[in-house]
Design a protein around this motif. Structure first.
Motif, PDB file in Angstrom:
ATOM      1  N   GLY A   1       0.826  -1.208   0.000  1.00 29.63           N
ATOM      2  CA  GLY A   1       0.000   0.000   0.000  1.00 29.63           C
ATOM      3  C   GLY A   1       0.851   1.245   0.000  1.00 29.63           C
ATOM      4  O   GLY A   1       2.020   1.219   0.402  1.00 29.63           O
ATOM      5  N   VAL A   2       0.238   2.308  -0.486  1.00 31.72           N
ATOM      6  CA  VAL A   2       0.894   3.616  -0.486  1.00 31.72           C
ATOM      7  C   VAL A   2      -0.018   4.588   0.242  1.00 31.72           C
ATOM      8  O   VAL A   2      -1.215   4.654  -0.043  1.00 31.72           O
ATOM      9  CB  VAL A   2       1.131   4.118  -1.926  1.00 31.72           C
ATOM     10  N   TYR A   3       0.555   5.320   1.172  1.00 33.30           N
ATOM     11  CA  TYR A   3      -0.231   6.279   1.944  1.00 33.30           C
ATOM     12  C   TYR A   3       0.212   7.692   1.627  1.00 33.30           C
ATOM     13  O   TYR A   3       1.416   7.984   1.541  1.00 33.30           O
ATOM     14  CB  TYR A   3      -0.037   6.027   3.440  1.00 33.30           C
ATOM     15  N   VAL A   4      -0.750   8.558   1.434  1.00 34.18           N
ATOM     16  CA  VAL A   4      -0.420   9.965   1.244  1.00 34.18           C
ATOM     17  C   VAL A   4      -1.503  10.803   1.917  1.00 34.18           C
ATOM     18  O   VAL A   4      -2.628  10.339   2.100  1.00 34.18           O
ATOM     19  CB  VAL A   4      -0.278  10.316  -0.253  1.00 34.18           C
ATOM     20  N   GLU A   5      -1.157  12.033   2.297  1.00 33.39           N
ATOM     21  CA  GLU A   5      -2.140  12.914   2.927  1.00 33.39           C
ATOM     22  C   GLU A   5      -2.433  14.100   2.029  1.00 33.39           C
ATOM     23  O   GLU A   5      -1.529  14.628   1.373  1.00 33.39           O
ATOM     24  CB  GLU A   5      -1.625  13.380   4.294  1.00 33.39           C
ATOM     25  N   MET A   6      -3.662  14.540   2.043  1.00 35.14           N
ATOM     26  CA  MET A   6      -4.068  15.631   1.151  1.00 35.14           C
ATOM     27  C   MET A   6      -3.423  16.958   1.544  1.00 35.14           C
ATOM     28  O   MET A   6      -3.290  17.857   0.718  1.00 35.14           O
ATOM     29  CB  MET A   6      -5.582  15.728   1.086  1.00 35.14           C
ATOM     30  N   ALA A   7      -3.082  17.085   2.818  1.00 38.46           N
ATOM     31  CA  ALA A   7      -2.181  18.170   3.219  1.00 38.46           C
ATOM     32  C   ALA A   7      -1.170  17.504   4.131  1.00 38.46           C
ATOM     33  O   ALA A   7      -1.543  16.748   5.040  1.00 38.46           O
ATOM     34  CB  ALA A   7      -2.934  19.265   3.957  1.00 38.46           C
ATOM     35  N   ASN A   8       0.109  17.748   3.893  1.00 41.18           N
ATOM     36  CA  ASN A   8       1.097  16.989   4.655  1.00 41.18           C
ATOM     37  C   ASN A   8       1.307  17.594   6.044  1.00 41.18           C
ATOM     38  O   ASN A   8       0.617  18.544   6.437  1.00 41.18           O
ATOM     39  CB  ASN A   8       2.403  16.836   3.863  1.00 41.18           C
ATOM     40  N   PHE A   9       2.243  17.019   6.771  1.00 33.96           N
ATOM     41  CA  PHE A   9       2.438  17.437   8.160  1.00 33.96           C
ATOM     42  C   PHE A   9       2.765  18.917   8.269  1.00 33.96           C
ATOM     43  O   PHE A   9       2.481  19.565   9.268  1.00 33.96           O
ATOM     44  CB  PHE A   9       3.571  16.601   8.785  1.00 33.96           C
ATOM     45  N   PHE A  10       3.372  19.467   7.199  1.00 33.57           N
ATOM     46  CA  PHE A  10       3.737  20.885   7.244  1.00 33.57           C
ATOM     47  C   PHE A  10       2.599  21.795   6.803  1.00 33.57           C
ATOM     48  O   PHE A  10       2.782  22.999   6.646  1.00 33.57           O
ATOM     49  CB  PHE A  10       4.971  21.130   6.366  1.00 33.57           C
ATOM     50  N   GLY A  11       1.430  21.228   6.591  1.00 29.86           N
ATOM     51  CA  GLY A  11       0.276  22.020   6.203  1.00 29.86           C
ATOM     52  C   GLY A  11       0.172  22.233   4.708  1.00 29.86           C
ATOM     53  O   GLY A  11      -0.783  22.864   4.237  1.00 29.86           O
ATOM     54  N   LEU A  12       1.116  21.703   3.980  1.00 29.28           N
ATOM     55  CA  LEU A  12       1.181  21.941   2.548  1.00 29.28           C
ATOM     56  C   LEU A  12       0.208  21.007   1.822  1.00 29.28           C
ATOM     57  O   LEU A  12       0.234  19.794   2.004  1.00 29.28           O
ATOM     58  CB  LEU A  12       2.616  21.666   2.074  1.00 29.28           C
ATOM     59  N   VAL A  13      -0.641  21.607   0.999  1.00 27.28           N
ATOM     60  CA  VAL A  13      -1.598  20.804   0.243  1.00 27.28           C
ATOM     61  C   VAL A  13      -0.848  20.001  -0.816  1.00 27.28           C
ATOM     62  O   VAL A  13      -0.067  20.556  -1.595  1.00 27.28           O
ATOM     63  CB  VAL A  13      -2.656  21.716  -0.409  1.00 27.28           C
ATOM     64  N   GLU A  14      -1.073  18.699  -0.829  1.00 23.48           N
ATOM     65  CA  GLU A  14      -0.384  17.787  -1.752  1.00 23.48           C
ATOM     66  C   GLU A  14      -1.046  17.911  -3.122  1.00 23.48           C
ATOM     67  O   GLU A  14      -2.238  17.666  -3.271  1.00 23.48           O
ATOM     68  CB  GLU A  14      -0.494  16.366  -1.219  1.00 23.48           C
ATOM     69  N   GLU A  15      -0.265  18.268  -4.119  1.00 23.67           N
ATOM     70  CA  GLU A  15      -0.862  18.543  -5.426  1.00 23.67           C
ATOM     71  C   GLU A  15      -1.169  17.297  -6.235  1.00 23.67           C
ATOM     72  O   GLU A  15      -2.053  17.314  -7.079  1.00 23.67           O
ATOM     73  CB  GLU A  15       0.079  19.450  -6.232  1.00 23.67           C
ATOM     74  N   ASN A  16      -0.418  16.221  -5.992  1.00 26.07           N
ATOM     75  CA  ASN A  16      -0.472  15.105  -6.928  1.00 26.07           C
ATOM     76  C   ASN A  16      -1.152  13.863  -6.365  1.00 26.07           C
ATOM     77  O   ASN A  16      -0.713  12.741  -6.619  1.00 26.07           O
ATOM     78  CB  ASN A  16       0.950  14.758  -7.373  1.00 26.07           C
ATOM     79  N   VAL A  17      -2.204  14.079  -5.624  1.00 29.04           N
ATOM     80  CA  VAL A  17      -2.844  12.923  -4.981  1.00 29.04           C
ATOM     81  C   VAL A  17      -3.280  11.896  -6.024  1.00 29.04           C
ATOM     82  O   VAL A  17      -2.991  10.702  -5.913  1.00 29.04           O
ATOM     83  CB  VAL A  17      -4.059  13.378  -4.147  1.00 29.04           C
ATOM     84  N   ARG A  18      -3.948  12.386  -7.057  1.00 32.32           N
ATOM     85  CA  ARG A  18      -4.456  11.456  -8.065  1.00 32.32           C
ATOM     86  C   ARG A  18      -3.305  10.685  -8.741  1.00 32.32           C
ATOM     87  O   ARG A  18      -3.380   9.461  -8.906  1.00 32.32           O
ATOM     88  CB  ARG A  18      -5.254  12.244  -9.105  1.00 32.32           C
TER      89      ARG A  18
END
Lengths: 495, 448, 448, 495
Positions: free
Chosen positions: B207-224
């Motif tokens: 599995g791969v886990y990612v957050e829509m905004a990371n720990f630094f509050g930065l919105v993750e652009e490439n979720v899809r």
């Protein structure tokens, strides 16, 4: 009593919230590929409608304040209101876990004091308050056992022994921590079979998980011998605190030979169960295991005051974010302070008295047998097997019929070693009249089973809904409004 | 002093006699000699004395109402509407246990079904359990689940390096027994998950886990895109999302998530020094996934008369039935926390949740703008709640000076992320006031 | 911001149309031109902002939890058990109105019947109404009632001079319209009601009022004798009593009272800056008295199937039926305050109420003993809660100095009772802590 | 649903309290003749039993959160929970009224701010917050009228005019203040008869007490003329604020010509009714009457901050101890601050819309007539007189039958000028669906009345108890457990 789903009460345009305006009305661009495009189908209601909806739902729910709730192994004792009042103090609600220690001295003091109480109550030397619930505590405990053996160069100790009467969480937690689970059978008397235990232990034995009194409500009177066997084999002894209410303030797991203990604050220490949670499952260990506890612990020294101690050399790490269910800890400490030494002891004595009162009063009633020794601690397990054989009325039917009398049913079909089990734990906070009424209801159900079994088999009759079809629920899962809508559109559900 | 909780204490002797015992000691006659002891504990106090004592202890905490706070990093000061608090304090909800007897527990069952339903809408995945302990344990359980889904043949689970140290630690402890290999994928220059590094690591991942905004509050652009990379490699895609984002941001399910997790306690629940929380756990409507899901699930069914009713279902996954083979050991969960979050979300509705998200984004933007006047912001991009700010001085000195000025400063990340140096996360939510931010910047100008 | 309370605001136009109106203005077309205006009021705020604002305003109050308080003089800091507060906050009690529809209001009706019953036991008079506004208005209504019982032929009502200025003022205002003559009977050297003076004044009195402990906290020794003097003169005997005394002291009914009054809010209710309160009003079981009684009364009866049920009764005395000829104008009363006091009393039981009375007597005795070290106590005798202390310095200076030391000092009585000079009432209850008293005396030593 | 009396649940020796120990265990002698000798027959229960008892009682009670509660003239609107949360702040609960002003600045500020809101809302110049309830406020108001005329050397002004549709408290309060009460009849249209008023005023007129809109829910459109008539005769105009919810935020009593106003915080301003109280009934006056207000008022100046102002030269004195129902004031101020200008206006508009919605939807239904003008404000009064004549079903029967549908009944038999009155005030916080369901229920009851009247006459059928016998209650008063015990012993009651 037919309260619609909140989605069905929704009307376009209604508003149930107020929000402060943003600091600046700048426009913030959300990248196109991340902007929500799927419809957000949340309900739209005003506050008065929301309050009415959940008020009605609450009235369709049975709690400890509704009446007797003798759900075995769950210790559904009264939850004092003073616990709630203090837990909603702003000094509990409005503090952030990463505040500087000097600004949360009150919170840390509460955790520290609670630990001191729990140490004396269990005979353990150090506690973590981090686990969120009993099972989370068990996982903590068995992870410590694993770390301990690895640390001692005994990686081969991969077998966890559990009683066949154990709570399901025991084997499940052991398995999650990577152990092979070995079940130890019980004797006819209802206690652990020592011969079986002897022959099960080996150099692969990591430990034994045990409740005492066990889930039959019977005190393992050979506990010192059990401890000796396990320890001699190099294993550790783990105490499942689910049944501590029987011995609280009288007997300490540490004195029985246990090395690790988990407690359920939401059972023994009067914090509410919340419809399933939050609970809290502190884990205590003997001195030689304290370096394995999760981080942080709470420390105290004169200069620094209370502090979070991350200096735990062999820590298993964390079993939950942050420090545990703090608001639950506050409630438990309030309870302990109000009760004190004498009343804690009185509470367990009355809990045991109440369970034996039910045992003796119900014993001999047609249809119910009493497997194992008669003397019980906090709970008793009857079997409805004779009734089932003679009338077709099952333990489940008895449970459902009890609901018609405005009483909560016992735990049924547990422990697994008793057929048609009815596991009754009255706790110390119910009155004699409630006990008498409960016994009376069970007797009446017995009479009904032998004279007019249909009335029991088709129970309940006086509840908001009739008997709920759980087979259908599993066969055709409808797990959300989203699934329901789809199934309904396809004409696959008509409820 | 606790005798007021013990109705039968007054009838002890009478009751003993009635059932044929002479004393309480007889009830404990099966206990080995000498094991019953007097405990070394204080005597009980009156409710009033305990109230006074605890009020005094608690007044030693300096709350975020007394001192403006910019602490976030996984715990946020959101406002809890008063009606939410009132409703979950009704004792029929508060004091009930797991609804084992559905006929007298329809209220809690329906409330939990509604929670599952609301989260299903939010996360775009129709199957939601009725709560895990918190977000962190939900990730850990998701990791274990992806390994089970691969029947143990894959044991690698990828997580972003820009992950909360709390969550990282929980995942490590939870997956040790099952022998998982947790691999951290670093961030790229913009702070997004490094897709190249991901591709390198993803082979054989369960599995791969990612957050829509990371720990630094930065919105993750490439979720899809991350999801596509995971799926291409045969891995399950697990997405973490703060529910307060999801009025504005696309649902994880729509972005390709097989499993989504998050923290329900951000809504309807106060911070409580970090607990209780409630982990959100949602999956696709796929029997294979559902069968491997941890935790309790409430289903809709009918009663003997054909009327709609609710009940706990799919229990054969659970510990009380499957024991050592259960999908998880979880029993008590965080039901009341979950219900509180559902009441809050039902009150917000679609418009309110979007407005809440906007207020947070705008306040975060203001905080970021002002922080950039006095500190370096390590990454460009969109921030949600947390904003990292890098100082020249040791942050501990800055923090101390802020405390002196009556401000709870940010959360120092340098300890866990030394590559970021003297960086702290400052957070804003809808509760943040302009005057607080302005006072913070004023203070930072003086001290940083 | 209040639209969240207004479900139909979203459907305004639709609903107007459906019932044949074009606009809201049409609904107000019968209002004289120009009368509808825009108001000069602030715009609404979010719940969170109001919460912050009010929290800040309220934090400006220095509560008795923050500063030890010795204020009494008719308002006392008693502890309210948490379960009492929880129970009366249940919305089925809190949000209901007067139980006009008994079939769906049995809960409140029974709770009020139980309140009446508990007060009947306490006061030794079997007929109790379901509350007046407070003790003061209860005395005033009792005065008016005794005059009605004399068909207006007697209009004099005697009260002790050692009466709370609050109560004195309320009685004056309430009885002015009916033309009553309120006569004050002085205290004698011991501080008891002066029996000789009473005898002089009692002729032609409609009623005589006395309190079991007077305004100065002094227990009145001759209650029974005063009643006899009143009765001998053909006057009704009205007795006031603090309910917290009545676990130890004889019930007013047993001491000869025809009517008894008191303050229910001393039990089960916080001080709330003096309100709400609830006046206790009890009378003998005598049709003549019952017919003249003010206020609502709950009675037991049966339903159509013969089962026990509760209902408001004897309503023909009341304003909504008898209008100008009613026994009182009271409509809304203090039902919830009354229920709270009943729950508290039911929790105490006979033993608890006696213990409460003892704790108060003992703490008062300790306070008195310590005060006598630094001030003069004007009267010998037994004190309950309040203790007068006379200083040499102007009391205002003493008070100021206590405030500076973080102590809420006593209540200055010199203004209303100049004959007592620089005297203030200091009060103790079960909540008073030894360390508070000791700190007070310490401070008084320094300043008095 | 058959909950015993708490006395019946009592068991000797049980304890439901904890108390702190006295400071010193000295013995305090109570004089023999004052010591309690009569038995103190209070119930003895443990805390869990008490909580269960009152929890069950609460579940036997219908509140605003239970469903629609359109009790006419009572304004049973939703009581926001934020009001309650703030009212239970320690800064409200734990302050003593005699604290030094400097230590209660928060409390005084709340009172002062509330007064400013009320002034603008009513067009009055000064307010007292002391009255505990509407009737207490009315008494305050008429006492001020009395003092004013006396002060002006007009002791002969001893007649108070009230509408025949007025609340019963109006004449009762006037009478208590020593006035003779003169009733002014209403016209067919439902408004005050101006000719009758003209002929009633004289040099004996002290004032006129009026609600506007009146208890029929009809706006007195000749209000300016009414004011002129009364003022010309030397009388004062008193506004009964019970119906303010119709015009709140849109129309000010001061602009209608009123000199004195009382408000009901527990009606218009969303504070809960508590099963009958506490309420709060502030009274506002025009400038020329402010010296008559009760003491103390709340003042403010820069130096001193907020203070209690006892310097009111002609004050009528006090109508209640201390400063009024402070905890209720806090709730009202919270409501006002959340609502603000726009929403207050919206609220009254929706309240009026809802009432007219019911009016138009129900109008024409067989058995109900609509006396007076059709256009209503916050409430509407239908008459069930046709139904009674044609079927024997009374307004009371209709009310009882409504309970079977899980809805609260309207106010019945009031105002007195309408026979078989059904006075419906939905308020602004109920939803359209609830209004529709209410109309539907009333229609269905009409159908039942004409097809099967027995079912209505014998209603309610689905409630905890069947129709309660209030005639018996008055004939054989059982007013306390004490009386009950005695009657029961004598065999005079068997319920």
């Amino acid at each position: 009593w037919d309260e619609p789903l909140i989605f069905e009460l929704s009307r376009k345009g209604r508003v149930g919230y107020t929000l402060p305006r943003p600091i600046e009305d700048v426009s913030v661009e959300i990248p196109e590929k991340l902007r929500r495009k799927s419809p957000l189908n949340l309900p739209e209601l005003s506050e008065p409608e929301i309050v009415k909806h959940y008020t009605r739902l609450s009235e369709m729910n049975y709690g400890v304040d509704s009446g007797i709730y003798p759900l075995g192994s769950c210790t559904m004792k009264y939850n004092p209101k003073i616990n709630e009042e203090i837990a909603s103090h702003p000094g509990v609600a409005y503090i952030h876990p990463y505040q500087d220690e000097r600004t949360v001295q009150g919170a840390l003091k509460i955790m520290w004091e609670l630990e001191q109480w729990l140490k004396e109550i269990t005979g353990m030397d150090r506690f973590t308050l981090q686990p969120a619930a009993g099972a989370n505590g068990e996982f903590t405990g068995v992870s410590i056992i694993r770390a301990y053996h690895l640390d001692n160069g005994e990686p081969q100790r991969d077998e966890m022994l559990v009683a066949d009467s154990a709570h399901g969480t025991n084997p499940a937690s052991a398995a999650m921590a990577g152990f092979k689970v070995i079940e130890i059978p019980s004797t006819e008397e209802g206690t652990m079979d020592l011969e079986a235990l002897e022959s099960a232990v080996s150099e692969r034995t990591a430990g034994l998980m045990l409740t005492n009194p066990n889930t039959l409500g019977i005190f393992e009177d050979e506990i010192l011998e059990i401890a000796r066997i396990v320890h001699r084999a190099g294993g550790l002894l783990y105490y499942d605190g689910a049944n501590l209410n029987a011995v609280l303030g009288k007997i300490r797991p540490g004195d029985m030979g246990f090395d690790i203990v988990h407690l359920n604050l939401h059972k023994t220490f009067s914090t509410p169960h919340g419809g399933g949670g939050p609970g809290s499952g502190p884990v205590g260990v003997k001195d030689f295991l304290k370096d394995y506890l999760p981080v942080p612990l709470v420390g105290y020294d004169e200069e620094r005051g209370y502090y979070l101690d991350y200096d735990v050399p062999k820590s298993i790490g964390k079993v939950k974010e942050l420090y545990g269910n703090f608001a639950v800890m506050v409630r438990a400490l309030v309870y302990l302070k109000v009760m004190g030494r004498e009343s804690l002891k009185n509470a367990s004595e009355v809990a045991v008295l109440n369970a034996n009162y039910i045992t003796r009063k119900l014993k001999g009633t047609r249809g119910y047998s009493l497997p194992g020794k008669e003397l019980r601690k906090h709970e008793v397990v009857f079997s409805a097997e004779p009734m089932k054989k003679e009338t077709g009325v099952t333990a489940m039917d008895v449970a459902k019929r009890l609901l018609d009398f405005g009483m909560h049913a016992p735990t049924v079909y547990f422990p697994l070693i008793v057929h048609e089990a009815l596991m009754i734990e009255p706790t110390e906070t119910v009155s004699r009249e409630e006990l008498d009424a409960y016994v009376e209801a069970l007797r009446r159900i017995s009479e009904e089973a032998y004279s007019n079994p249909e009335i029991v088999k088709s129970a309940p009759h006086n509840t908001a809904v009739k008997r709920v079809d759980d087979v259908l629920a599993a066969k055709k899962p409808v797990l959300s409004w989203k699934m329901y809508r789809e199934l309904r559109e396809r004409g696959e559900v008509e409820y | 002093m606790g005798r007021h909780y013990l109705p039968n204490l007054a009838h002890r002797d009478e009751m003993l006699k009635e059932i044929g015992f002479n004393s309480i000691d007889e009830l404990f006659s099966d206990v080995p000699a000498g094991m019953v002891k007097e405990f070394n504990l204080p005597e009980g106090k009156s409710e009033y004395e305990v109230f006074l004592e605890l009020s005094e202890i608690l007044s030693k905490n300096r709350t975020v109402l007394e001192m403006p706070s910019f602490l976030g990093a996984g715990t946020y000061f959101h406002y809890v509407p008063a009606h939410v608090k009132y409703l979950i304090e009704r004792s029929e909800f508060l004091t009930a246990y797991t609804p084992y007897q559905p006929e007298i527990s329809q209220g809690m069952l329906q409330a939990l079904f509604e929670y599952q339903s609301i989260m299903a809408e939010l996360y775009g995945l129709p199957v939601v359990n009725s709560s895990m302990y918190d977000w962190g344990t939900a990730i850990a359980e998701a990791a274990l689940m992806t390994v089970r889904l691969h029947r143990g043949k894959r044991k690698r689970f990828l997580v972003p390096k820009a992950l909360s140290p709390e969550k990282r630690a929980v995942i490590a402890t939870y997956t040790r027994g099952a022998g998982l290999e947790i691999v951290e994928v670093p961030w790229d220059e913009e702070g997004n998950l490094d897709l190249e590094k991901l591709k390198e690591a993803v082979g054989e991942a369960a599995g791969v886990y990612v957050e829509m905004a990371n720990f630094f509050g930065l919105v993750e652009e490439n979720v899809r895109e991350i999801g596509e990379i995971a799926h291409d490699a045969g891995a399950y895609f697990v997405v973490g999302a703060d529910p307060t984002m999801l009025g504005l941001f696309e649902a994880p399910g729509e972005l390709g998530a097989d499993i989504a997790v998050g923290e329900a306690a951000y809504l309807g629940n106060p911070m409580n020094f970090g607990g209780p929380r409630a982990g959100i756990f949602a999956v696709r409507n796929d029997k294979k996934l559902i069968r491997q899901m941890p935790g309790r699930i409430i289903g809709m069914t009918r009663d003997a008369e054909g009327r709609r009713a609710f009940v706990m279902t799919l229990q054969t996954r659970e510990q009380h039935i499957r024991r050592a083979k259960a999908t998880s050991n979880i029993c008590s969960n965080e039901a009341l926390v979950a219900v509180a979050s559902a009441i809050h979300l039902a009150s917000l509705g679609p418009r309110g949740l979007a407005e809440l998200g906007e207020a947070i984004l705008k306040n975060t933007a203001y905080l970021r703008k002002r922080l950039s006047e006095v500190a370096e912001i390590p990454f460009e991009g969109l921030y949600f709640k947390d904003v990292p700010a890098r100082f020249e001085k040791p942050y501990s000195e800055v923090h101390e000076a802020l405390l002196e000025r009556g401000i709870h400063g940010g959360y120092y990340v340098g300890k866990h992320f030394p590559e970021l140096g003297e960086t702290a996360l400052f957070a804003a939510t809808e509760t943040t006031r302009k005057e607080w931010v302005d006072a913070l910047i004023e203070a930072l100008r003086e001290v940083a």
